[in-house]
Design a protein around this motif. Structure first.
Motif, PDB file in Angstrom:
ATOM      1  N   ASN A  79      87.062  23.680  12.149  1.00 43.09           N
ATOM      2  CA  ASN A  79      88.280  23.053  11.636  1.00 43.09           C
ATOM      3  C   ASN A  79      88.018  22.299  10.336  1.00 43.09           C
ATOM      4  O   ASN A  79      88.830  22.334   9.406  1.00 43.09           O
ATOM      5  N   LEU A  80      86.884  21.616  10.289  1.00 44.37           N
ATOM      6  CA  LEU A  80      86.557  20.849   9.087  1.00 44.37           C
ATOM      7  C   LEU A  80      86.243  21.762   7.905  1.00 44.37           C
ATOM      8  O   LEU A  80      86.640  21.482   6.766  1.00 44.37           O
ATOM      9  N   TYR A  81      85.553  22.873   8.162  1.00 43.39           N
ATOM     10  CA  TYR A  81      85.293  23.835   7.079  1.00 43.39           C
ATOM     11  C   TYR A  81      86.603  24.419   6.554  1.00 43.39           C
ATOM     12  O   TYR A  81      86.777  24.608   5.349  1.00 43.39           O
ATOM     13  N   GLU A  82      87.533  24.709   7.464  1.00 39.10           N
ATOM     14  CA  GLU A  82      88.827  25.246   7.039  1.00 39.10           C
ATOM     15  C   GLU A  82      89.602  24.212   6.229  1.00 39.10           C
ATOM     16  O   GLU A  82      90.268  24.549   5.242  1.00 39.10           O
ATOM     17  N   ALA A  83      89.517  22.954   6.653  1.00 36.83           N
ATOM     18  CA  ALA A  83      90.172  21.881   5.898  1.00 36.83           C
ATOM     19  C   ALA A  83      89.546  21.744   4.519  1.00 36.83           C
ATOM     20  O   ALA A  83      90.252  21.581   3.506  1.00 36.83           O
ATOM     21  N   ARG A  84      88.226  21.844   4.468  1.00 35.98           N
ATOM     22  CA  ARG A  84      87.544  21.760   3.177  1.00 35.98           C
ATOM     23  C   ARG A  84      87.993  22.894   2.256  1.00 35.98           C
ATOM     24  O   ARG A  84      88.251  22.674   1.064  1.00 35.98           O
TER      25      ARG A  84
END
Length: 227
Positions: A79-84
């Motif tokens: 999720n954090l990679y996608e947000a990044r």
């Protein structure tokens, strides 16, 4: 009052570093008394710092139980990679429209100066530092402080897994794995004012690493709990 604010900021920065690098084990309950003694601070600034870190996603709070280190699981990191990817795609799109030529040139010089550090066997700590500096430099070209703030938050929360990722990439991938070529392509698109191309290039660059997230989280666990 100034001393109190300074104490909170100092404690906040140190505990944030500890949380980002998983000096607390995933889902571990924080011992506030021990942490207060370790950081040589009273419980009030410590509690304020911990609450700030809960709000930013570095820690969790369970009513009646206290503060806990955040979990380390593939879905959360995914999720954090996608947000990044979403944050940076928008940031470079705006950068292509707003950046001054001399600002792009400064970042280009930084990229060229740090090129020798992108090599097999390089320190993952140094690679992450240089990589984050470049990506934040790109985001700042968007002239949108909120996007930069969001990116800094995400970077802190994936920092430990990115260390594992770059170490693995360097050890396993050979000379082609550690390269500034993707950064060069992104920056060239920004320099040409090609907003769509810049956005597409950086999203592809970040999303290539999504396939390795599960394996990198496993590696992270193995290092955190190594005897």
């Amino acid at each position: 009052m100034d001393n109190e604010v300074g104490s909170v900021d100092r404690v906040y920065r140190r505990v944030k570093e500890m949380a980002a690098s998983y000096e607390f084990k995933p889902d571990e309950r924080l011992n506030e008394s021990a942490l207060s003694a370790q950081l040589e601070t009273s419980r009030t600034p410590l509690r304020e710092a911990l609450n700030r870190l809960v709000a930013e996603g570095f820690l969790k709070f369970h009513r009646g139980r206290g503060f806990f280190c955040r979990s380390l699981n593939p879905q959360e990191i995914m999720n954090l990679y996608e947000a990044r990817a979403a944050i940076e795609a928008e940031a470079v799109r705006l950068a292509a429209l707003r950046a001054e030529p001399e600002e792009v040139e400064d970042l280009s010089r930084f990229l060229e100066d740090t090129k020798p550090q992108y090599r097999p066997g390089a320190s993952p700590v140094e690679l992450v530092r240089v990589d984050e500096t470049f990506h934040l430099g790109l985001a700042k070209l968007a002239k949108n402080a909120e996007l930069v703030r969001l990116l800094e938050n995400v970077n802190g929360r994936i920092h430990y897994v990115r260390l594992i990722d770059l170490r693995s990439l360097s050890e396993r991938g050979g000379a082609e794995a550690i390269t500034i070529e993707p950064h060069t392509c992104i920056l060239e698109a920004v320099q040409r004012g090609d907003a769509d191309r810049a956005s597409r290039e950086i999203r592809n660059h970040i999303e290539r690493r999504l396939e390795e997230v599960t394996q990198n989280v496993r590696l992270a666990f193995s290092q955190l709990y190594a005897p």
